[in-house]
Design a protein around this motif. Structure first.
Motif, PDB file in Angstrom:
ATOM      1  N   GLU A   1      34.750  51.102  32.725  1.00  0.00           N
ATOM      2  CA  GLU A   1      33.592  50.934  33.594  1.00  0.00           C
ATOM      3  C   GLU A   1      33.671  49.674  34.448  1.00  0.00           C
ATOM      4  O   GLU A   1      32.890  49.490  35.363  1.00  0.00           O
ATOM      5  N   VAL A   2      34.615  48.810  34.148  1.00  0.00           N
ATOM      6  CA  VAL A   2      34.762  47.566  34.906  1.00  0.00           C
ATOM      7  C   VAL A   2      35.155  47.897  36.339  1.00  0.00           C
ATOM      8  O   VAL A   2      36.023  48.726  36.577  1.00  0.00           O
ATOM      9  N   GLN A   3      34.489  47.247  37.275  1.00  0.00           N
ATOM     10  CA  GLN A   3      34.817  47.414  38.691  1.00  0.00           C
ATOM     11  C   GLN A   3      35.796  46.308  39.077  1.00  0.00           C
ATOM     12  O   GLN A   3      35.461  45.133  38.970  1.00  0.00           O
ATOM     13  N   ILE A   4      36.971  46.683  39.511  1.00  0.00           N
ATOM     14  CA  ILE A   4      37.991  45.705  39.856  1.00  0.00           C
ATOM     15  C   ILE A   4      38.272  45.801  41.351  1.00  0.00           C
ATOM     16  O   ILE A   4      38.779  46.806  41.831  1.00  0.00           O
ATOM     17  N   ARG A   5      37.912  44.732  42.049  1.00  0.00           N
ATOM     18  CA  ARG A   5      38.102  44.709  43.497  1.00  0.00           C
ATOM     19  C   ARG A   5      39.497  44.228  43.882  1.00  0.00           C
ATOM     20  O   ARG A   5      40.049  44.645  44.878  1.00  0.00           O
ATOM     21  N   ASN A   6      40.051  43.316  43.073  1.00  0.00           N
ATOM     22  CA  ASN A   6      41.341  42.714  43.381  1.00  0.00           C
ATOM     23  C   ASN A   6      42.198  42.735  42.107  1.00  0.00           C
ATOM     24  O   ASN A   6      42.209  41.765  41.353  1.00  0.00           O
ATOM     25  N   PRO A   7      42.909  43.829  41.849  1.00  0.00           N
ATOM     26  CA  PRO A   7      43.687  43.936  40.606  1.00  0.00           C
ATOM     27  C   PRO A   7      44.686  42.804  40.406  1.00  0.00           C
ATOM     28  O   PRO A   7      44.822  42.287  39.301  1.00  0.00           O
ATOM     29  N   GLY A   8      45.376  42.393  41.469  1.00  0.00           N
ATOM     30  CA  GLY A   8      46.349  41.305  41.340  1.00  0.00           C
ATOM     31  C   GLY A   8      45.683  40.000  40.942  1.00  0.00           C
ATOM     32  O   GLY A   8      46.179  39.274  40.077  1.00  0.00           O
ATOM     33  N   GLY A   9      44.550  39.704  41.556  1.00  0.00           N
ATOM     34  CA  GLY A   9      43.809  38.500  41.215  1.00  0.00           C
ATOM     35  C   GLY A   9      43.248  38.556  39.804  1.00  0.00           C
ATOM     36  O   GLY A   9      43.254  37.562  39.074  1.00  0.00           O
ATOM     37  N   TYR A  10      42.779  39.732  39.415  1.00  0.00           N
ATOM     38  CA  TYR A  10      42.242  39.925  38.070  1.00  0.00           C
ATOM     39  C   TYR A  10      43.335  39.676  37.028  1.00  0.00           C
ATOM     40  O   TYR A  10      43.127  38.979  36.035  1.00  0.00           O
ATOM     41  N   LEU A  11      44.521  40.241  37.276  1.00  0.00           N
ATOM     42  CA  LEU A  11      45.642  40.041  36.352  1.00  0.00           C
ATOM     43  C   LEU A  11      46.058  38.569  36.295  1.00  0.00           C
ATOM     44  O   LEU A  11      46.332  38.037  35.207  1.00  0.00           O
ATOM     45  N   SER A  12      46.090  37.922  37.448  1.00  0.00           N
ATOM     46  CA  SER A  12      46.446  36.497  37.480  1.00  0.00           C
ATOM     47  C   SER A  12      45.465  35.679  36.667  1.00  0.00           C
ATOM     48  O   SER A  12      45.854  34.803  35.891  1.00  0.00           O
ATOM     49  N   ARG A  13      44.174  35.952  36.837  1.00  0.00           N
ATOM     50  CA  ARG A  13      43.141  35.215  36.104  1.00  0.00           C
ATOM     51  C   ARG A  13      43.269  35.463  34.604  1.00  0.00           C
ATOM     52  O   ARG A  13      43.188  34.538  33.803  1.00  0.00           O
ATOM     53  N   MET A  14      43.499  36.727  34.209  1.00  0.00           N
ATOM     54  CA  MET A  14      43.675  37.031  32.788  1.00  0.00           C
ATOM     55  C   MET A  14      44.880  36.274  32.225  1.00  0.00           C
ATOM     56  O   MET A  14      44.811  35.716  31.126  1.00  0.00           O
ATOM     57  N   LEU A  15      45.971  36.255  32.982  1.00  0.00           N
ATOM     58  CA  LEU A  15      47.187  35.575  32.533  1.00  0.00           C
ATOM     59  C   LEU A  15      46.954  34.075  32.383  1.00  0.00           C
ATOM     60  O   LEU A  15      47.337  33.471  31.377  1.00  0.00           O
ATOM     61  N   ILE A  16      46.322  33.480  33.364  1.00  0.00           N
ATOM     62  CA  ILE A  16      46.040  32.043  33.292  1.00  0.00           C
ATOM     63  C   ILE A  16      45.133  31.740  32.106  1.00  0.00           C
ATOM     64  O   ILE A  16      45.353  30.763  31.380  1.00  0.00           O
ATOM     65  N   ASN A  17      44.145  32.584  31.861  1.00  0.00           N
ATOM     66  CA  ASN A  17      43.265  32.380  30.700  1.00  0.00           C
ATOM     67  C   ASN A  17      44.047  32.496  29.394  1.00  0.00           C
ATOM     68  O   ASN A  17      43.824  31.725  28.456  1.00  0.00           O
ATOM     69  N   LEU A  18      44.965  33.451  29.330  1.00  0.00           N
ATOM     70  CA  LEU A  18      45.804  33.578  28.135  1.00  0.00           C
ATOM     71  C   LEU A  18      46.643  32.321  27.923  1.00  0.00           C
ATOM     72  O   LEU A  18      46.748  31.810  26.805  1.00  0.00           O
ATOM     73  N   LEU A  19      47.228  31.830  28.991  1.00  0.00           N
ATOM     74  CA  LEU A  19      48.053  30.628  28.891  1.00  0.00           C
ATOM     75  C   LEU A  19      47.216  29.416  28.508  1.00  0.00           C
ATOM     76  O   LEU A  19      47.639  28.602  27.683  1.00  0.00           O
ATOM     77  N   ARG A  20      46.036  29.284  29.080  1.00  0.00           N
ATOM     78  CA  ARG A  20      45.160  28.163  28.725  1.00  0.00           C
ATOM     79  C   ARG A  20      44.764  28.223  27.266  1.00  0.00           C
ATOM     80  O   ARG A  20      44.757  27.206  26.586  1.00  0.00           O
ATOM     81  N   SER A  21      44.403  29.391  26.792  1.00  0.00           N
ATOM     82  CA  SER A  21      44.021  29.493  25.379  1.00  0.00           C
ATOM     83  C   SER A  21      45.219  29.185  24.497  1.00  0.00           C
ATOM     84  O   SER A  21      45.077  28.608  23.424  1.00  0.00           O
ATOM     85  N   GLY A  22      46.415  29.523  24.967  1.00  0.00           N
ATOM     86  CA  GLY A  22      47.629  29.189  24.224  1.00  0.00           C
ATOM     87  C   GLY A  22      47.850  27.696  24.157  1.00  0.00           C
ATOM     88  O   GLY A  22      48.263  27.159  23.135  1.00  0.00           O
ATOM     89  N   PHE A  23      47.544  26.993  25.264  1.00  0.00           N
ATOM     90  CA  PHE A  23      47.702  25.549  25.269  1.00  0.00           C
ATOM     91  C   PHE A  23      46.718  24.896  24.305  1.00  0.00           C
ATOM     92  O   PHE A  23      47.048  23.933  23.637  1.00  0.00           O
TER      93      PHE A  23
ATOM     94  N   ALA B   1      39.668  51.691  35.264  1.00  0.00           N
ATOM     95  CA  ALA B   1      40.079  50.295  35.462  1.00  0.00           C
ATOM     96  C   ALA B   1      41.414  49.993  34.794  1.00  0.00           C
ATOM     97  O   ALA B   1      42.276  49.340  35.391  1.00  0.00           O
ATOM     98  N   ASN B   2      41.615  50.463  33.566  1.00  0.00           N
ATOM     99  CA  ASN B   2      42.876  50.096  32.905  1.00  0.00           C
ATOM    100  C   ASN B   2      44.071  50.774  33.577  1.00  0.00           C
ATOM    101  O   ASN B   2      45.163  50.240  33.581  1.00  0.00           O
ATOM    102  N   ARG B   3      43.873  51.915  34.212  1.00  0.00           N
ATOM    103  CA  ARG B   3      44.962  52.560  34.954  1.00  0.00           C
ATOM    104  C   ARG B   3      45.289  51.750  36.213  1.00  0.00           C
ATOM    105  O   ARG B   3      46.464  51.537  36.541  1.00  0.00           O
ATOM    106  N   ILE B   4      44.244  51.299  36.910  1.00  0.00           N
ATOM    107  CA  ILE B   4      44.442  50.454  38.091  1.00  0.00           C
ATOM    108  C   ILE B   4      45.224  49.201  37.709  1.00  0.00           C
ATOM    109  O   ILE B   4      46.169  48.804  38.387  1.00  0.00           O
ATOM    110  N   LEU B   5      44.836  48.595  36.581  1.00  0.00           N
ATOM    111  CA  LEU B   5      45.500  47.365  36.143  1.00  0.00           C
ATOM    112  C   LEU B   5      46.933  47.635  35.689  1.00  0.00           C
ATOM    113  O   LEU B   5      47.826  46.825  35.940  1.00  0.00           O
ATOM    114  N   ARG B   6      47.163  48.756  35.033  1.00  0.00           N
ATOM    115  CA  ARG B   6      48.539  49.090  34.613  1.00  0.00           C
ATOM    116  C   ARG B   6      49.439  49.227  35.839  1.00  0.00           C
ATOM    117  O   ARG B   6      50.552  48.705  35.857  1.00  0.00           O
TER     118      ARG B   6
END
Length: 172
Positions: free
Chosen positions: A50-72, A5-10
């Motif tokens: 072990e994480v199954q990632i069906r949509n890497p771009g969407g997963y990254l977008s969601r992680m980024l938005i969560n990071l930004l929200r927690s920052g706010f 999973a982390n290779r797919i995300l990278r």
């Protein structure tokens, strides 16, 4: 055999970096957005293979938005910390060496407690408390039940609660 999973995300991150930067600029100023994208890169290195990632771009977008929200949510705290750091750098009175030492000791104690948690429990705790993910989002990302997420969060909180009580009473 499928890729970890982390290779797919990278790979997805490297392909989508510009899009992620544009997305971050919708929610934060340029510096905070770039900082969030850099933080995202660090976070994907720790994604469980072990994480199954069906949509890497969407997963990254969601992680980024969560990071930004927690920052706010932490913006007020960040401003206070920046002000205190600036005061230290400017030599302003009122911030003692003892206070700085106490803060470093507290951070060290919290890090020790987090490091003592089992890997999966620590990961789930950080996904919730740092990345701002809901129990449902964590369950989906890790392909586990929400009940399992709740179990791990309870486990982490049980481990951290005595430290919090100790720190609240000034014993640390």
């Amino acid at each position: 055999m499928s890729k970890p999973a982390n290779r797919i995300l990278r790979e997805a991150f490297l392909e989508d970096r510009r899009r992620l930067l544009r997305l971050s600029h919708r929610f934060a100023d340029r510096d905070e957005g770039e900082e969030a994208v850099q933080e995202l890169w660090l976070r994907i290195m720790t994604v469980d293979d072990e994480v199954q990632i069906r949509n890497p771009g969407g997963y990254l977008s969601r992680m980024l938005i969560n990071l930004l929200r927690s920052g706010f949510r932490k913006t007020g705290t960040r401003r206070a910390v920046r002000a205190e750091v600036e005061a230290i750098l400017e030599g302003e009175e009122g911030i003692s060496a003892e206070r700085m030492l106490g803060a470093r000791q507290t951070l060290s104690l919290v890090a020790q407690e987090l490091d003592a948690l089992p890997e999966r429990t620590r990961r789930i705790f950080l996904m919730n408390r740092v990345e701002g993910m809901t129990y449902r989002q964590i369950a989906e990302a890790l392909s586990i039940s929400e009940q399992t997420v709740h179990y791990h969060m309870r486990r982490a909180m049980d481990r951290l609660l005595p430290l919090r009580k100790e720190l609240d009473h000034g014993e640390a």
